[in-house]
Design a protein around this motif. Structure first.
Motif, PDB file in Angstrom:
ATOM      1  N   TYR A  21       0.925  -1.274   0.034  1.00 12.99           N
ATOM      2  CA  TYR A  21       0.046  -0.159   0.069  1.00 12.99           C
ATOM      3  C   TYR A  21       0.772   1.034  -0.029  1.00 12.99           C
ATOM      4  O   TYR A  21       0.605   2.123  -0.865  1.00 12.99           O
ATOM      5  N   HIS A  22       1.764   1.415   0.771  1.00 12.50           N
ATOM      6  CA  HIS A  22       2.647   2.595   0.943  1.00 12.50           C
ATOM      7  C   HIS A  22       3.969   2.687  -0.079  1.00 12.50           C
ATOM      8  O   HIS A  22       4.949   2.307   0.168  1.00 12.50           O
ATOM      9  N   ASN A  70      -7.286  -1.814  -0.443  1.00 12.71           N
ATOM     10  CA  ASN A  70      -6.419  -0.800   0.444  1.00 12.71           C
ATOM     11  C   ASN A  70      -6.113  -1.767   1.852  1.00 12.71           C
ATOM     12  O   ASN A  70      -5.005  -1.658   2.150  1.00 12.71           O
ATOM     13  N   ILE A 120      -2.666  -3.083   3.340  1.00 15.61           N
ATOM     14  CA  ILE A 120      -2.139  -2.705   4.458  1.00 15.61           C
ATOM     15  C   ILE A 120      -1.845  -3.658   5.395  1.00 15.61           C
ATOM     16  O   ILE A 120      -0.885  -3.956   5.914  1.00 15.61           O
ATOM     17  N   GLU A 141       1.263  -5.773   4.569  1.00 17.68           N
ATOM     18  CA  GLU A 141       2.623  -5.163   4.862  1.00 17.68           C
ATOM     19  C   GLU A 141       2.826  -5.425   6.256  1.00 17.68           C
ATOM     20  O   GLU A 141       4.026  -5.490   6.604  1.00 17.68           O
TER      21      GLU A 141
END
Length: 184
Positions: free
Chosen positions: A61-62, A177, A181, A184
């Motif tokens: 996501y990031h 999303n 996340i 991650e």
């Protein structure tokens, strides 16, 4: 809010445009001065650092997609603005760096990202006051209570709102999303 499209602009070309617009040495107001071009090799090296970090395969996501959406939202809001608001470069700089350091096991990602921003801005010769203000905005992306109350500066509010804009995407995108996340 529908999902904003990823910018069709090459991310490096977008980066170069931003760095030139943010101003180089000798331009304390942060404006563009063609006589003060940013060193292309330094700009490429800083971008390379961003690319290694945002392009890391562990980032679900990031990553570049999130940064692209953030920048698209910012530029979409001010596409026809002439001139851009005086704080525009500050917000844009903060968005480029706000998730540059991301380790889900750590609680200091924002502070570490702010330090990277300041170091890279110094290498580029950007105004130290611009870098400090943008670093403040990056640290605000902890989204803790102290950042959500006035007198939160307007540029900081823009960074915070844009960073969380994905919460307003379609339910399908929100779910996607969320999965990213968690991965991650």
């Amino acid at each position: 809010m529908p999902l904003p499209p990823l910018s069709p602009v090459n991310p490096y070309l977008r980066w170069r445009e931003f760095v030139q617009r943010a101003g180089g040495p000798g331009r304390p107001d942060g404006g563009f001065d063609p006589a003060q071009q940013i060193d292309e090799a330094i700009s490429l090296n800083v971008y390379g650092t961003l690319d290694v970090l945002y392009g890391n395969q562990s980032r679900r996501y990031h990553n570049w997609a999130h940064i692209g959406w953030c920048l698209d939202i910012l530029t979409g809001e001010f596409f026809e603005a002439e001139p851009y608001p005086e704080w525009f470069s500050r917000v844009e700089l903060a968005l480029w760096f706000h998730d540059v350091i991301y380790d889900p096991r750590r609680k200091d990602n924002e502070a570490r990202s702010a330090r990277v921003l300041k170091g890279c801005a110094a290498l580029l010769g950007l105004d130290p006051m611009l870098a400090s203000a943008a670093a403040f905005d990056v640290e605000a992306t902890t989204h803790t209570l102290e950042w959500s109350h006035p007198p939160c500066p307007e540029p900081t509010r823009w960074v915070l709102d844009i960073d969380l804009a994905s919460l307003g995407f379609s339910p399908e995108r929100f779910d996607e999303n969320s999965v990213q996340i968690r991965e991650e």
